[in-house]
Design a protein around this motif. Structure first.
Motif, PDB file in Angstrom:
ATOM      1  N   LYS A 120       1.005  -1.176  -0.187  1.00 37.17           N
ATOM      2  CA  LYS A 120       0.014  -0.062   0.013  1.00 37.17           C
ATOM      3  C   LYS A 120       0.884   1.320   0.025  1.00 37.17           C
ATOM      4  N   VAL A 121       1.936   1.243   0.544  1.00 33.19           N
ATOM      5  CA  VAL A 121       2.816   2.549   0.680  1.00 33.19           C
ATOM      6  C   VAL A 121       4.036   2.502  -0.370  1.00 33.19           C
ATOM      7  N   GLY A 122       3.920   1.423  -1.252  1.00 35.42           N
ATOM      8  CA  GLY A 122       5.172   1.606  -2.050  1.00 35.42           C
ATOM      9  C   GLY A 122       6.193   0.473  -2.101  1.00 35.42           C
ATOM     10  N   ASN A 123       6.334  -0.173  -0.763  1.00 37.53           N
ATOM     11  CA  ASN A 123       7.601  -1.064  -0.773  1.00 37.53           C
ATOM     12  C   ASN A 123       7.336  -2.277  -1.590  1.00 37.53           C
ATOM     13  N   LEU A 124       8.457  -2.777  -1.905  1.00 39.77           N
ATOM     14  CA  LEU A 124       8.464  -3.829  -2.845  1.00 39.77           C
ATOM     15  C   LEU A 124       8.820  -5.106  -2.203  1.00 39.77           C
ATOM     16  N   ILE A 125       8.277  -6.278  -2.642  1.00 41.43           N
ATOM     17  CA  ILE A 125       8.418  -7.528  -1.971  1.00 41.43           C
ATOM     18  C   ILE A 125       8.693  -8.811  -2.791  1.00 41.43           C
ATOM     19  N   LYS A 126       9.582  -9.606  -2.517  1.00 41.06           N
ATOM     20  CA  LYS A 126       9.826 -10.758  -3.100  1.00 41.06           C
ATOM     21  C   LYS A 126       8.613 -11.993  -3.019  1.00 41.06           C
ATOM     22  N   LEU A 155      -0.562 -31.019 -12.623  1.00 36.10           N
ATOM     23  CA  LEU A 155      -0.737 -29.774 -11.863  1.00 36.10           C
ATOM     24  C   LEU A 155      -2.135 -29.303 -11.511  1.00 36.10           C
ATOM     25  N   VAL A 156      -2.377 -28.924 -10.337  1.00 33.19           N
ATOM     26  CA  VAL A 156      -3.699 -28.649  -9.841  1.00 33.19           C
ATOM     27  C   VAL A 156      -3.943 -27.470  -9.142  1.00 33.19           C
ATOM     28  N   THR A 157      -3.048 -27.056  -8.244  1.00 27.95           N
ATOM     29  CA  THR A 157      -2.874 -25.747  -7.680  1.00 27.95           C
ATOM     30  C   THR A 157      -1.594 -25.085  -7.268  1.00 27.95           C
ATOM     31  N   ASN A 158      -1.734 -24.270  -6.395  1.00 29.28           N
ATOM     32  CA  ASN A 158      -0.163 -23.620  -6.095  1.00 29.28           C
ATOM     33  C   ASN A 158      -0.216 -22.768  -4.644  1.00 29.28           C
ATOM     34  N   LEU A 159       0.953 -22.602  -4.246  1.00 28.34           N
ATOM     35  CA  LEU A 159       1.255 -21.921  -3.113  1.00 28.34           C
ATOM     36  C   LEU A 159       2.221 -20.873  -3.192  1.00 28.34           C
ATOM     37  N   ALA A 160       1.961 -19.693  -2.534  1.00 30.81           N
ATOM     38  CA  ALA A 160       3.014 -18.716  -2.756  1.00 30.81           C
ATOM     39  C   ALA A 160       3.510 -18.036  -1.350  1.00 30.81           C
ATOM     40  N   ARG A 161       4.605 -17.595  -1.335  1.00 33.09           N
ATOM     41  CA  ARG A 161       5.116 -16.892  -0.193  1.00 33.09           C
ATOM     42  C   ARG A 161       5.638 -15.684  -0.584  1.00 33.09           C
ATOM     43  N   LEU A 162       5.602 -14.708   0.427  1.00 39.51           N
ATOM     44  CA  LEU A 162       5.966 -13.205   0.264  1.00 39.51           C
ATOM     45  C   LEU A 162       7.079 -12.949   1.218  1.00 39.51           C
ATOM     46  N   SER A 163       7.936 -12.386   0.859  1.00 36.47           N
ATOM     47  CA  SER A 163       9.384 -12.133   1.871  1.00 36.47           C
ATOM     48  C   SER A 163       9.756 -10.615   1.516  1.00 36.47           C
TER      49      SER A 163
END
Length: 398
Positions: free
Chosen positions: A341-347, A365-373
């Motif tokens: 929301k404030v413009g920070n960038l995330i991996k 292949l059926v679905t996925n999982l994601a992780r943010l860091s």
């Protein structure tokens, strides 16, 4: 990754909506959520989706080679070799970092892969919550192969139960009620009727195994295995049980424990693809690369990132006595591409999740999982006291 979608999502986001979503988790599953849920899903454009599919196919082609088992026999520790291994795993998870290539285009780079199940129940649940509480763009889906949130349940049921009564299928863990992933266990129980059962509660009679439920003794015919040997040996080295995982039994493993070792970090040096960073078994190197600062050191037999070193020297490598149990892998540069929301960038890192029915030629292949860091690595220890990090899921442009 898709600026217009990201802007609309961020404009619609509020802390109140996020808090309401988390409150619903706690209301529907009291005391079960034990990890951080990211504030946002990941929206994946078609171009990156195509590359991810290509990368997965490159990797699966290697797993299907006739000599794959022969090349990975050493991966299975002698004291952890389980009888009656089948011809392929029932589940496959492939983790990719989202990076940029030399042209500045988004590209996946393999981080790790596992012949082991993941949060197949929880991801189904999480995707629906993001759609309920936040901006939900059209023509995006967390599923593949034309699956929906309803047909996904049916596909999973075929692999997990394979026609057996649900009460004869268990989810195996060690003290499942204490695991951080226990929310996934409970969702799996509600979706497919699979009871989470502790290893200590299983009784073996001959080659048959049993558990108790509601005062009844029930035979176990299929084991949805979520128990990792490494966790068991490290945290409960002196645990005495009636049933040991290396016992020969009539029940079928889903996935057989040997695949956790075969399809793992051990597989990385066998893979050759534009989407796979160069990897070497430490024991195979006659001399080290001159640019060790561009490599990461990984123990072959560890879980959840334990023992991984981002910074090490030649002397550190020389000091390792069991070099056959380590590899070095060229580092990848995660590209911070998700704006908060404030413009920070995330991996972000995306895990592609497959099922593999017994007679199928290839996994599905059926679905996925994601992780943010925001931290140096993906994972809880590198993201303490941050927001807009944690577990998520990706919605792919259709």
């Amino acid at each position: 990754m898709i600026p217009s979608i990201r802007q609309k999502f961020n404009d619609s986001f509020s802390q109140e909506k996020y808090d309401a979503m988390i409150a619903e988790f706690h209301h529907e599953f009291p005391n079960q959520l034990d990890f951080r849920v990211a504030e946002t899903p990941v929206f994946v454009p078609k171009e990156l989706k195509i590359k991810l599919l290509h990368a997965c196919n490159d990797i699966i082609d290697v797993l299907l080679k006739p000599d794959f088992k022969e090349k990975t026999n050493r991966a299975i520790p002698a004291n952890q070799n389980v009888p009656n291994e089948d011809k392929h795993p029932s589940f496959l998870a492939i983790d990719f970092a989202v990076c940029k290539d030399e042209n500045g285009d988004l590209t996946p780079q393999l981080i790790e892969l596992q012949g082991f199940p993941s949060l197949f129940g929880y991801q189904w649940y999480l995707g629906q919550k993001y759609r309920k509480f936040f901006y939900d763009p059209k023509n995006f889906t967390q599923y593949f192969n034309r699956l929906s949130f309803a047909s996904y349940i049916d596909e999973m049921k075929k692999v997990l139960l394979a026609g057996e009564n649900a009460e004869n299928v268990i989810l195996l863990e060690i003290y499942p009620e204490k695991q951080k992933t226990r929310l996934d266990f409970e969702i799996s129980r509600q979706l497919w009727g699979i009871e989470p059962v502790c290893l200590t509660k299983i009784k073996k009679v001959g080659k048959k195994i049993f558990y108790e439920k509601g005062g009844r003794t029930i035979e176990i015919k299929r084991i949805y295995n979520r128990l990792i040997f490494d966790d068991l040996l490290q945290n409960f080295p002196n645990l005495e049980t009636n049933f040991k995982m290396t016992d020969e039994i009539e029940a079928k493993w889903i996935t057989h424990p040997n695949w956790f070792f075969r399809i793992s970090k051990f597989t990385l040096p066998l893979l050759k693809s534009n989407f796979v960073p160069q990897s070497f078994f430490l024991s195979d190197l006659k001399e080290y690369p001159a640019d060790l600062e561009n490599y990461v050191l990984k123990p072959l037999f560890s879980f959840a990132g334990s023992g991984v070193k981002l910074h090490f020297t030649k002397d550190d490598l020389d000091a390792i006595s069991d070099k056959e149990n380590y590899l070095i892998q060229r580092k990848v540069k995660y590209e911070p591409i998700i704006e908060d929301k404030v413009g920070n960038l995330i991996k972000t890192e995306i895990r592609m999740l497959f099922i593999w029915e017994d007679d199928a030629l290839r996994p599905k292949l059926v679905t996925n999982l994601a992780r943010l860091s925001r931290g140096e690595m993906i994972g809880v220890n590198f993201n303490k006291n941050f927001d807009w990090v944690g577990g998520s899921c990706a919605f792919f442009e259709d």
